[in-house]
Scaffold this active site. Structure first.
Site, PDB file in Angstrom:
ATOM      1  N   HIS A 131       0.840  -1.205   0.000  1.00 14.58           N
ATOM      2  CA  HIS A 131       0.000   0.000   0.000  1.00 14.58           C
ATOM      3  C   HIS A 131       0.876   1.257   0.000  1.00 14.58           C
ATOM      4  CE1 HIS A 131      -2.783  -3.108   1.666  1.00 14.58           C
ATOM      5  NE2 HIS A 131      -3.579  -2.534   0.770  1.00 14.58           N
ATOM      6  N   HIS A 183      -7.078   6.605  -2.298  1.00 11.50           N
ATOM      7  CA  HIS A 183      -7.862   5.534  -1.670  1.00 11.50           C
ATOM      8  C   HIS A 183      -7.109   4.754  -0.589  1.00 11.50           C
ATOM      9  CE1 HIS A 183      -5.811   2.667  -4.352  1.00 11.50           C
ATOM     10  NE2 HIS A 183      -6.250   1.726  -3.544  1.00 11.50           N
ATOM     11  N   ASP A 184      -5.777   4.854  -0.539  1.00 11.36           N
ATOM     12  CA  ASP A 184      -5.005   4.179   0.516  1.00 11.36           C
ATOM     13  C   ASP A 184      -4.105   5.153   1.269  1.00 11.36           C
ATOM     14  OD1 ASP A 184      -5.839   1.520   0.598  1.00 11.36           O
ATOM     15  OD2 ASP A 184      -4.590   0.957  -1.112  1.00 11.36           O
ATOM     16  N   ASP A 225      -8.569  -1.531  -7.934  1.00 13.38           N
ATOM     17  CA  ASP A 225      -7.792  -1.837  -6.734  1.00 13.38           C
ATOM     18  C   ASP A 225      -7.332  -3.298  -6.727  1.00 13.38           C
ATOM     19  OD1 ASP A 225      -6.618  -1.167  -4.273  1.00 13.38           O
ATOM     20  OD2 ASP A 225      -8.397  -1.759  -3.138  1.00 13.38           O
TER      21      ASP A 225
END
Length: 204
Positions: A42, A84-85, A195
């Site tokens: 990530h 998103h991360d 993702d």
């Protein structure tokens, strides 16, 4: 990597047409990168891959045609991919919950990391020269924020099978992209699929 992300945005639409300042977008992406950690997965490389795949899905599917009437949705998907991360600690939601972490307490054990990513994204917009939504009308801002939050929450793997079942129903029943609920769901699916896109890429 920042340059790659910038080019993806610029080749998707003319930023000025959606009231987004290109310099502000660059500042936002630069600030966002600072909040990604050197995790094995990530990290900012993952973000670049997911943003690229979101771009490709929108282009390769009918997404660009279906959402062309409101480019804010496409912009929201791309922006969601970038953040998103953000500030991902390298743990899972289950770890956060079982360790009774501060994040788990803050978000009541519900999509802990995804809620944190949403919060961080909008906190970064408070940094000088990073408010990429500053020029949007109140209604456009509301739609963009709602889309970003919906997309990021859809990356929680606990909702994966629920999303798959809903996609199957939509394939059978058909999509109505005049309906805002269908539009939001379509946006969520684009980011969720992106993702999880690593298995379809060449190994290198």
């Amino acid at each position: 990597l920042r340059g790659i992300l910038g080019r993806l945005f610029e080749s998707m639409f003319t930023l000025s047409e959606i009231d987004v300042n290109p310099k502000t977008l660059c500042s936002f992406i630069r600030e966002a990168e600072k909040h990604y950690h050197d995790n094995p997965f990530h990290n900012f490389y993952h973000i670049t891959c997911v943003t690229h795949f979101s771009y490709m899905l929108i282009r390769a599917s009918k997404g660009i045609e279906l959402l062309n009437s409101n480019m804010f949705y496409i912009f929201s998907i791309m922006l969601s991919a970038v953040v998103h991360d953000i500030d991902h600690p390298g743990n899972s939601n289950l770890y956060e919950i079982n360790s009774k972490s501060e994040l788990a307490l803050l978000y009541n054990e519900c999509s802990v990391l995804e809620n944190h990513h949403c919060s961080m994204a909008f906190r970064i917009m408070r940094v000088n020269n990073c408010d990429i939504l500053a020029e949007l009308s109140p209604s456009s801002y509301k739609d963009v924020k709602k889309t970003i939050v919906n997309c990021i929450l859809a990356t929680d793997m606990s909702v994966h099978f629920e999303l798959i079942d809903l996609v199957k129903k939509k394939v059978s029943a058909g999509w109505d992209l005049q309906d805002s609920n269908d539009i939001f769901f379509f946006c969520r699916i684009i980011l969720h699929a992106s993702d999880l896109s690593n298995p379809v890429r060449p190994f290198h």
